[in-house]
Enzyme design. Structure first.
Site, PDB file in Angstrom:
ATOM      1  CG  HIS A 109     -40.975  -0.047  48.313  1.00 46.35           C
ATOM      2  ND1 HIS A 109     -42.016   0.784  48.762  1.00 46.35           N
ATOM      3  CD2 HIS A 109     -41.635  -1.050  49.492  1.00 46.35           C
ATOM      4  CE1 HIS A 109     -42.549   0.474  49.707  1.00 46.35           C
ATOM      5  NE2 HIS A 109     -42.284  -0.868  50.034  1.00 46.35           N
ATOM      6  CG  LEU A 153     -47.392   9.232  41.154  1.00 45.50           C
ATOM      7  CD1 LEU A 153     -45.544   7.823  40.668  1.00 45.50           C
ATOM      8  CD2 LEU A 153     -46.964  10.819  41.242  1.00 45.50           C
ATOM      9  CD  GLU A 208     -33.053   2.504  49.494  1.00 45.55           C
ATOM     10  OE1 GLU A 208     -33.509   3.625  49.320  1.00 45.55           O
ATOM     11  OE2 GLU A 208     -33.718   2.428  50.586  1.00 45.55           O
ATOM     12  CD  GLU A 222     -52.602  -4.084  43.451  1.00 46.00           C
ATOM     13  OE1 GLU A 222     -52.970  -4.275  44.808  1.00 46.00           O
ATOM     14  OE2 GLU A 222     -52.580  -4.004  42.419  1.00 46.00           O
ATOM     15  CG  LEU A 223     -48.496   2.288  47.178  1.00 46.46           C
ATOM     16  CD1 LEU A 223     -47.946   3.937  46.562  1.00 46.46           C
ATOM     17  CD2 LEU A 223     -49.077   2.899  48.875  1.00 46.46           C
ATOM     18  N   GLY A 240     -32.835  13.003  49.271  1.00 49.80           N
ATOM     19  CA  GLY A 240     -32.193  12.799  47.096  1.00 49.80           C
ATOM     20  C   GLY A 240     -31.716  12.201  47.603  1.00 49.80           C
TER      21      GLY A 240
HETATM   22  C1  GRF Z   1     -35.816   5.790  50.370  1.00 48.44           C
HETATM   23  O1  GRF Z   1     -35.802   4.516  51.800  1.00 48.44           O
HETATM   24  C2  GRF Z   1     -36.447   5.204  49.621  1.00 48.44           C
HETATM   25  O2  GRF Z   1     -36.427   3.354  48.951  1.00 48.44           O
HETATM   26  C3  GRF Z   1     -37.925   6.005  50.033  1.00 48.44           C
HETATM   27  O3  GRF Z   1     -37.705   7.315  50.191  1.00 48.44           O
HETATM   28  C4  GRF Z   1     -35.981   6.547  51.014  1.00 48.44           C
HETATM   29  C5  GRF Z   1     -35.894   8.116  49.737  1.00 48.44           C
HETATM   30  O4  GRF Z   1     -34.480   8.641  50.381  1.00 48.44           O
HETATM   31  N1  GRF Z   1     -38.362   5.429  48.774  1.00 48.44           N
HETATM   32  P1  GRF Z   1     -33.347  10.038  49.116  1.00 48.44           P
HETATM   33  O5  GRF Z   1     -34.080  10.790  48.833  1.00 48.44           O
HETATM   34  O6  GRF Z   1     -32.897   8.903  48.259  1.00 48.44           O
HETATM   35  O7  GRF Z   1     -32.270   9.876  50.075  1.00 48.44           O
END
Ligand code: GRF
Length: 202
Positions: free
Chosen positions: A109, A93, A174, A143-144, A12
């Site tokens: 993603h 999902l 991110e 769609e994924l 997380g």
């Molecule tokens: C991240 O790389 C995100 O892009 C992907 O899963 C990972 C989650 O990392 N969907 P975290 O649990 O937020 O550290």
């Protein structure tokens, strides 16, 4: 005050970045709950220490996707969220679930969509030999990994990169673009026209 529910399956770190941003930037929004499909998700502990309800809906207890998604929907909706944020939520999902949250559920993603959908995106990028890779925040559609793109960040790929080094570089981005995209949603800056997201910053 808008309400956000964040779904996780593991550490997380994106959820933590969002919780931190909400706090330090004093968003007009409340993280109403963090929900995990796994009891061992380490992010749950962080949520609890921040005083956020940390809830487990154990996917392993359900024999069908439909049954799990129905239960998850019920638990999420108890918090009446304006926005559902998928942050490393490792579940495919069902369409009824996604349709229920259409336009109010977003995901991050780890690739520059539409390249490299699905799992192992950093390995996919290395295998393809791309020189530029990255991360994408998008609305979730049935769609994924195909929903309207809200924001992206690019990272370089070097000849000696590994999955670990790429994922580390991607994660830094991110943690920048995901909280920012959530804030745009909360501030009503996003609209979708012809499957394209417009960000109204002024
Ligand atoms: C991240 O790389 C995100 O892009 C992907 O899963 C990972 C989650 O990392 N969907 P975290 O649990 O937020 O550290």
């Amino acid at each position: 005050m808008k309400k956000i529910v964040i779904l996780i399956s593991g550490r997380g770190s994106n959820m933590q970045a969002i919780v931190q941003a909400a706090k330090t930037e004093q968003w007009a929004a409340q993280i109403a709950a963090v929900i995990s499909n796994r009891a061992d998700a380490s992010g749950l502990e962080y949520a609890a220490t921040m005083g956020i309800p940390a809830v487990v809906v154990p996917s392993k207890n359900f024999t069908s996707r439909d049954a799990f998604d129905a239960e998850l929907k019920m638990v999420i909706d108890q918090f009446s969220p304006d926005l559902v944020v998928l942050a490393g939520f490792m579940r495919i999902l069902t369409t009824p679930f996604v349709e229920h949250y259409m336009g109010r559920m977003i995901n991050i993603h780890p690739s520059l969509l539409p390249s490299f959908v699905g799992l192992a995106t950093h390995q996919q990028a290395l295998d393809a030999g791309v020189k530029i890779h990255g991360v994408t925040v998008h609305f979730v559609t049935p769609e994924l990994d195909h929903g309207p793109i809200i924001d992206q960040a690019a990272i370089p790929v070097f000849h000696d990169d590994t999955v670990d080094s790429l994922s580390h570089r991607a994660l830094e981005q991110e943690h920048i673009i995901y909280p920012r995209a959530v804030k745009w949603f909360i501030d009503d800056k996003l609209s979708i026209v012809d499957q394209r997201v417009r960000v109204e910053l002024h």
